[in-house]
Motif scaffolding. Sequence first.
Motif, short mmCIF file in Angstrom:
data_model
loop_
_atom_site.label_atom_id
_atom_site.label_comp_id
_atom_site.label_asym_id
_atom_site.label_seq_id
_atom_site.Cartn_x
_atom_site.Cartn_y
_atom_site.Cartn_z
N LEU A 60 16.71 -11.55 -5.49
CA LEU A 60 16.25 -11.48 -4.09
C LEU A 60 16.71 -10.20 -3.40
N VAL A 61 15.74 -9.53 -2.76
CA VAL A 61 16.03 -8.33 -1.96
C VAL A 61 15.56 -8.60 -0.54
N ALA A 62 16.40 -8.30 0.44
CA ALA A 62 16.00 -8.46 1.84
C ALA A 62 15.42 -7.15 2.35
N LEU A 63 14.24 -7.20 2.93
CA LEU A 63 13.59 -6.02 3.47
C LEU A 63 13.42 -6.19 4.98
N ALA A 64 14.20 -5.44 5.74
CA ALA A 64 14.09 -5.48 7.20
C ALA A 64 12.95 -4.55 7.59
N THR A 65 11.73 -5.11 7.68
CA THR A 65 10.52 -4.31 7.88
C THR A 65 10.32 -3.95 9.36
N LYS A 66 9.38 -3.02 9.58
CA LYS A 66 8.93 -2.61 10.92
C LYS A 66 10.05 -1.99 11.75
N THR A 67 10.91 -1.20 11.09
CA THR A 67 12.02 -0.55 11.82
C THR A 67 11.52 0.45 12.86
N ASP A 68 10.28 0.93 12.69
CA ASP A 68 9.73 1.90 13.64
C ASP A 68 9.45 1.28 15.02
N VAL A 84 19.94 -5.04 0.63
CA VAL A 84 19.33 -5.22 1.96
C VAL A 84 18.87 -3.84 2.41
N ILE A 85 17.55 -3.69 2.66
CA ILE A 85 17.00 -2.36 2.96
C ILE A 85 16.16 -2.39 4.24
N PRO A 86 16.56 -1.62 5.27
CA PRO A 86 15.68 -1.44 6.42
C PRO A 86 14.54 -0.49 6.01
N VAL A 87 13.31 -0.80 6.41
CA VAL A 87 12.17 0.01 5.97
C VAL A 87 11.04 -0.04 6.99
N ASN A 114 0.82 -1.22 0.00
CA ASN A 114 0.00 0.00 0.00
C ASN A 114 0.86 1.27 0.00
N ALA A 115 1.93 1.25 0.79
CA ALA A 115 2.81 2.42 0.89
C ALA A 115 3.49 2.70 -0.45
N LEU A 116 3.91 1.67 -1.15
CA LEU A 116 4.59 1.84 -2.43
C LEU A 116 3.65 2.34 -3.51
N VAL A 117 2.42 1.82 -3.50
CA VAL A 117 1.43 2.23 -4.50
C VAL A 117 0.91 3.63 -4.19
N GLY A 118 0.91 3.99 -2.88
CA GLY A 118 0.43 5.31 -2.50
C GLY A 118 -1.05 5.37 -2.23
N ASN A 152 6.64 5.50 6.85
CA ASN A 152 7.06 5.96 5.53
C ASN A 152 8.57 6.25 5.49
N ASP A 153 9.34 5.39 6.15
CA ASP A 153 10.78 5.55 6.21
C ASP A 153 11.45 4.57 5.24
N GLN A 154 12.17 5.10 4.26
CA GLN A 154 12.90 4.32 3.25
C GLN A 154 11.99 3.63 2.23
N VAL A 155 10.71 3.98 2.22
CA VAL A 155 9.79 3.40 1.22
C VAL A 155 10.24 3.80 -0.19
N ASP A 156 10.69 5.06 -0.35
CA ASP A 156 11.17 5.51 -1.66
C ASP A 156 12.41 4.74 -2.10
N VAL A 157 13.26 4.34 -1.15
CA VAL A 157 14.46 3.56 -1.47
C VAL A 157 14.06 2.18 -1.99
N VAL A 158 13.05 1.57 -1.34
CA VAL A 158 12.55 0.27 -1.79
C VAL A 158 12.00 0.39 -3.21
N ARG A 159 11.21 1.44 -3.44
CA ARG A 159 10.59 1.66 -4.77
C ARG A 159 11.69 1.80 -5.84
N ASP A 160 12.67 2.67 -5.58
CA ASP A 160 13.77 2.89 -6.53
C ASP A 160 14.54 1.61 -6.80
#
Length: 308
Positions: free
Chosen positions: A121-129, A157-160, A26-30, A165-173
């Motif tokens: 494969l991309v690792a997404l370290a989710t729920k960093t908040d 590897v991306i913390p998000v 949802n965050a990536l789609v907006g 809405n932290d690093q969502v743009d980095v994941v998208r890019d």
Amino acid sequence: MTEPTFRSGFACFVGRPNAGKSTLTNALVGQKIAIASSKPQTTRHVVRGIVTRDDGQLILIDTPGLHRPRTLLGQRLNDLVYETWSEVDVVGVCLPCDQRIGPGDKFIISEIAKLTRRPVLVALATKTDLVSKERILSHLVDVAAVAEELGIEWAEVIPVSATANDQVDVVRDTLLKLLPEGPKYYPDGEITDEPTETLIAELIREAALEGVREELPHSIAVMIDEILPREDRPEDKPLTDIFATIVVERDSQKGIIIGHQGARLREIGTVAREQINRLLGTRVHLKLHVKVLKEWQRDAKHLNRLGF
């Protein structure tokens, strides 16, 4: 001057139930296209979210969480996941920072590694908040270690945090950058190919899921019976009538959904109506009723009828 490269393709998020896949989609789609809930195995449909930019088009496929199936529905959902994995270009593995990487995560990664056509494969370290900076760093060390243990390589590897809405743009890019060159699959402005009826049913199910007991979520399904524009309404004040049925497996569950003197059902209707108003951009009148289909999760005929 050479024209800039246009990239397009498909990506999906995988992970244990409640790893943050739908929230990130949802965050990536907006915009909200996939329901999110704290209840495990909330996602039941493969939902496509579309992100279009000048340099590319990313089609995100939100899949159910892989789990040990106890019903025919569970088996069909797992089949959907495996089917999706074999067709996408990139897989984002969601590994929430507030949980240790466990056997379930390793099982999912090793299953992807077995595919004949292995996606990037991309690792997404989710729920960093939800955690401290120290915990995030420790988690990233574990993420690197699990790749070495299983003999795979993370492209990134991306913390998000989708919630913050932290690093969502980095994941998208990053996801767009990893796609192959290709055509535009969907026209500009389109954010999902899900039928409106399915999105409405999912919003009602999301409202019904909140606050119910642990054993009930898997037993809830929603059918849309009718969507009718109300006649004799002024053009500037349209109203849509929606008639829907909440399906459960047992009479006792029906009582829980309806609540004392219908209070719980009215609450579900109020919450869902607000979300549907937002989705359709018009006021709706939502009429809900509850029906028992005994053991529908285990009955092929019922599953087919409910769209599984």
